[in-house]
Structure formats: structure tokens, C-alpha cells
Design a protein around this motif. Structure first.
Motif, PDB file in Angstrom:
ATOM      1  N   TYR A  36       0.830  -1.204   0.000  1.00  0.00           N
ATOM      2  CA  TYR A  36       0.000   0.000   0.000  1.00  0.00           C
ATOM      3  C   TYR A  36       0.869   1.260   0.000  1.00  0.00           C
ATOM      4  N   ALA A  37       1.919   1.247   0.813  1.00  0.00           N
ATOM      5  CA  ALA A  37       2.806   2.413   0.866  1.00  0.00           C
ATOM      6  C   ALA A  37       3.450   2.661  -0.489  1.00  0.00           C
ATOM      7  N   GLY A  38       3.836   1.590  -1.166  1.00  0.00           N
ATOM      8  CA  GLY A  38       4.457   1.744  -2.474  1.00  0.00           C
ATOM      9  C   GLY A  38       3.525   2.352  -3.502  1.00  0.00           C
ATOM     10  N   VAL A  39       2.292   1.836  -3.588  1.00  0.00           N
ATOM     11  CA  VAL A  39       1.368   2.359  -4.601  1.00  0.00           C
ATOM     12  C   VAL A  39       0.916   3.770  -4.256  1.00  0.00           C
ATOM     13  N   HIS A  40       0.721   4.068  -2.972  1.00  0.00           N
ATOM     14  CA  HIS A  40       0.339   5.428  -2.591  1.00  0.00           C
ATOM     15  C   HIS A  40       1.452   6.424  -2.917  1.00  0.00           C
ATOM     16  N   THR A  41       2.682   6.044  -2.632  1.00  0.00           N
ATOM     17  CA  THR A  41       3.808   6.947  -2.877  1.00  0.00           C
ATOM     18  C   THR A  41       3.981   7.219  -4.365  1.00  0.00           C
ATOM     19  N   TRP A  42       3.864   6.178  -5.170  1.00  0.00           N
ATOM     20  CA  TRP A  42       4.029   6.381  -6.617  1.00  0.00           C
ATOM     21  C   TRP A  42       2.909   7.246  -7.180  1.00  0.00           C
ATOM     22  N   CYS A  43       1.681   7.016  -6.757  1.00  0.00           N
ATOM     23  CA  CYS A  43       0.568   7.835  -7.246  1.00  0.00           C
ATOM     24  C   CYS A  43       0.730   9.294  -6.840  1.00  0.00           C
ATOM     25  N   ALA A  44       1.190   9.533  -5.623  1.00  0.00           N
ATOM     26  CA  ALA A  44       1.437  10.909  -5.192  1.00  0.00           C
ATOM     27  C   ALA A  44       2.537  11.554  -6.032  1.00  0.00           C
ATOM     28  N   TRP A  45       3.560  10.770  -6.359  1.00  0.00           N
ATOM     29  CA  TRP A  45       4.648  11.278  -7.200  1.00  0.00           C
ATOM     30  C   TRP A  45       4.135  11.678  -8.580  1.00  0.00           C
ATOM     31  N   VAL A  46       3.309  10.842  -9.185  1.00  0.00           N
ATOM     32  CA  VAL A  46       2.779  11.147 -10.516  1.00  0.00           C
ATOM     33  C   VAL A  46       1.934  12.411 -10.480  1.00  0.00           C
ATOM     34  N   ARG A  47       1.099  12.562  -9.460  1.00  0.00           N
ATOM     35  CA  ARG A  47       0.274  13.765  -9.369  1.00  0.00           C
ATOM     36  C   ARG A  47       1.127  15.017  -9.211  1.00  0.00           C
ATOM     37  N   TRP A  48       2.173  14.918  -8.408  1.00  0.00           N
ATOM     38  CA  TRP A  48       3.052  16.083  -8.172  1.00  0.00           C
ATOM     39  C   TRP A  48       3.829  16.451  -9.428  1.00  0.00           C
ATOM     40  N   THR A  49       4.406  15.469 -10.083  1.00  0.00           N
ATOM     41  CA  THR A  49       5.200  15.768 -11.270  1.00  0.00           C
ATOM     42  C   THR A  49       4.321  16.196 -12.446  1.00  0.00           C
ATOM     43  N   ALA A  50       3.093  15.696 -12.534  1.00  0.00           N
ATOM     44  CA  ALA A  50       2.196  16.126 -13.612  1.00  0.00           C
ATOM     45  C   ALA A  50       1.917  17.618 -13.515  1.00  0.00           C
ATOM     46  N   ARG A  51       1.833  18.115 -12.296  1.00  0.00           N
ATOM     47  CA  ARG A  51       1.515  19.538 -12.110  1.00  0.00           C
ATOM     48  C   ARG A  51       2.619  20.431 -12.640  1.00  0.00           C
ATOM     49  N   TRP A  52       3.871  20.157 -12.262  1.00  0.00           N
ATOM     50  CA  TRP A  52       4.926  21.104 -12.642  1.00  0.00           C
ATOM     51  C   TRP A  52       5.603  20.757 -13.960  1.00  0.00           C
ATOM     52  N   MET A  53       5.452  19.520 -14.435  1.00  0.00           N
ATOM     53  CA  MET A  53       6.085  19.154 -15.700  1.00  0.00           C
ATOM     54  C   MET A  53       5.192  19.420 -16.918  1.00  0.00           C
ATOM     55  N   VAL A  54       3.898  19.154 -16.798  1.00  0.00           N
ATOM     56  CA  VAL A  54       3.013  19.336 -17.956  1.00  0.00           C
ATOM     57  C   VAL A  54       1.816  20.231 -17.651  1.00  0.00           C
ATOM     58  N   GLY A  55       1.787  20.834 -16.460  1.00  0.00           N
ATOM     59  CA  GLY A  55       0.706  21.754 -16.129  1.00  0.00           C
ATOM     60  C   GLY A  55      -0.628  21.078 -15.862  1.00  0.00           C
TER      61      GLY A  55
END
Length: 242
Positions: A36-55
Motif C-alpha cells: 500500500y505504501a508503495g502504490v500510494h507513494t508512486w501515485c502521489a509522485w505522478v500527481r506532483w510531477t504532472a503539475r509542474w512538468m506538464v501543467g
């Protein structure tokens, strides 16, 4: 330039998936909390990077389900999976059997309790779903199903399948519908990611006890109406909005 940034974003997302798998797998092997920690962490990473990398900003609205519930969600792209998994504490999916063989994703999906079914064989798939959710060793949590059975592009109508009603009756649990507009920004296929505000919204729970026909009619009406509203709302949001 937007396509190139999207390619870099997609590439780093899968690279981080591999790196996080290496980091979390030893814990996940011995304790499901590690998965659970692994999938939650990766999903949070994708959401964060989507914001500043592709708006691409993301938002989850409504009351997040935390107990033993069935979540019946509109499915437009991989992003709605990411948003749901990022917030529910113990997600598990009804997933197509082929995903068991997917590197990293397949093992983690089984570890958190996902139920694989043969999507092309209706009767067998229904039996597999009922058996999978009734196993005594199945982990508690939020069971997520996509009533249309596959990703559906924005504006396209596709029938809601009876499997969701079968689970609703089998489990005897509330069902939380979930609407989305993510397909406007993150397509079913392809690289391009568009800037804007992608939303998944949890709606009011449907209580147990309705007939299959009543349940399916209410589920489809609420999910489709709210998804249409979210897509209309997104059409008025400029890409540069804060």
C-alpha cells in the motif's frame, strides 16, 4: 514542445515506478502495508510531477471512502486509477487477467488484493468476481470496479455491465459512485498530456438493498450526469489557471 514534455513526464513516471518497486518490495513481501505504501507513494509522485512538468493539476472531490465499500467509477484513462488509489487507504480492483503478467504492476496489484477476471468471458468473469471477493483471505478495503468494463473516451457512451450489480448484491455493502473528466487531459492511448484541472469526484453512497435494475439505473444516471458536468466545467478552465 508540449509533446516532448509529455514524453519526459511519462518516461520519468515509469522510471520512478521501477525505482520505488525496488525500494518497497522487501517490505511488501512480508507486510501488505508495504505494498500500500508503495502504490500510494508512486501515485502521489505522478500527481506532483504532472503539475509542474506538464501543467496538469489534479483534484479529488467528495468524501473519500475509507471503510468496506464498493466503488463504481467512470474510467477514462490511467489517471483516474492514479487519483483514486492516491487517496483511498486500501484499494483493490476488479482487473483483467492479462494484467497479472505486467511487470511490477501485476505483482503489486495481486499483493493489495486485486481480483483478476477473464474479461472476454462474461459468465466465467462473473463467477471469478464472486469467488474472488468472497475468499476468506481477501484483504479488507475498498473494492473498485469500472462498470463499463474498459476505458471510455470523453463524450462516448458505452453500456454499463451487470457485473457491478452482481458485486453490489453479493457484498451487501454501500456503493460509492465516482465521476471524472480526466480523459480530457490524459487520453486512453498516446503520449500527449494536456494542462488543466483533472478531477475525480466521489458521489453520495448508494445504500445496499436495491434491486439490480434500480441500482444500475441510479448508478449510470448519477455517474454520467456528474461526469458530463465535470467535463463541461473543465472546458471553461484556461490551461494557465492557478
Amino acid at each position: 514542445m508540449r509533446w516532448l514534455l509529455s514524453l519526459i513526464f511519462v518516461g520519468q513516471s515509469y522510471l520512478m515506478m521501477a525505482l520505488m518497486a525496488v525500494f518497497f518490495t522487501p517490505w511488501a513481501l512480508f507486510d501488505r502495508r508495504g505494498a500500500y505504501a508503495g502504490v500510494h507513494t508512486w501515485c502521489a509522485w505522478v500527481r506532483w510531477t504532472a503539475r509542474w512538468m506538464v501543467g496538469l493539476r489534479t483534484e479529488v472531490r467528495g468524501r473519500v471512502p475509507t471503510g468496506e465499500v464498493l466503488i463504481a467509477a467512470k474510467h477514462q484513462s490511467f489517471l483516474d486509477i492514479i487519483l483514486i488509489v492516491s487517496v483511498v487507504p486500501k484499494p483493490k480492483f476488479i482487473m483483467k487477467r492479462e494484467l497479472k503478467r505486467a511487470p511490477i504492476l501485476g505483482w503489486y496489484a495481486l499483493r493489495i488484493g486485486c481480483v483478476p477476471v477473464d474479461r472476454g468471458r462474461r459468465a466465467q468473469a462473473l463467477r471469478q468476481m464472486k469467488a474472488g471477493v468472497s475468499r476468506g483471505d481477501a484483504p479488507a478495503g475498498q473494492l473498485i470496479i469500472y462498470p463499463q468494463g474498459t476505458r471510455v473516451a470523453p463524450g462516448v457512451r458505452a453500456p454499463y455491465k451487470i457485473g457491478t450489480a452482481v458485486l453490489y448484491e453479493t457484498l451487501g455493502q454501500p456503493c460509492v459512485p465516482a465521476a471524472t473528466n480526466v480523459g480530457l487531459f490524459w487520453p486512453r492511448r498516446g503520449i500527449l498530456r494536456k494542462p488543466g484541472l483533472a478531477v475525480v469526484e466521489f458521489l453520495d453512497p448508494i445504500p445496499p438493498g436495491l434491486s439490480a435494475a434500480e441500482f444500475m439505473a441510479r448508478l449510470e444516471r448519477e455517474v454520467e450526469e456528474r461526469s458530463d458536468a465535470l467535463m463541461a466545467e473543465a472546458g471553461g478552465v484556461p490551461p494557465h489557471a492557478a
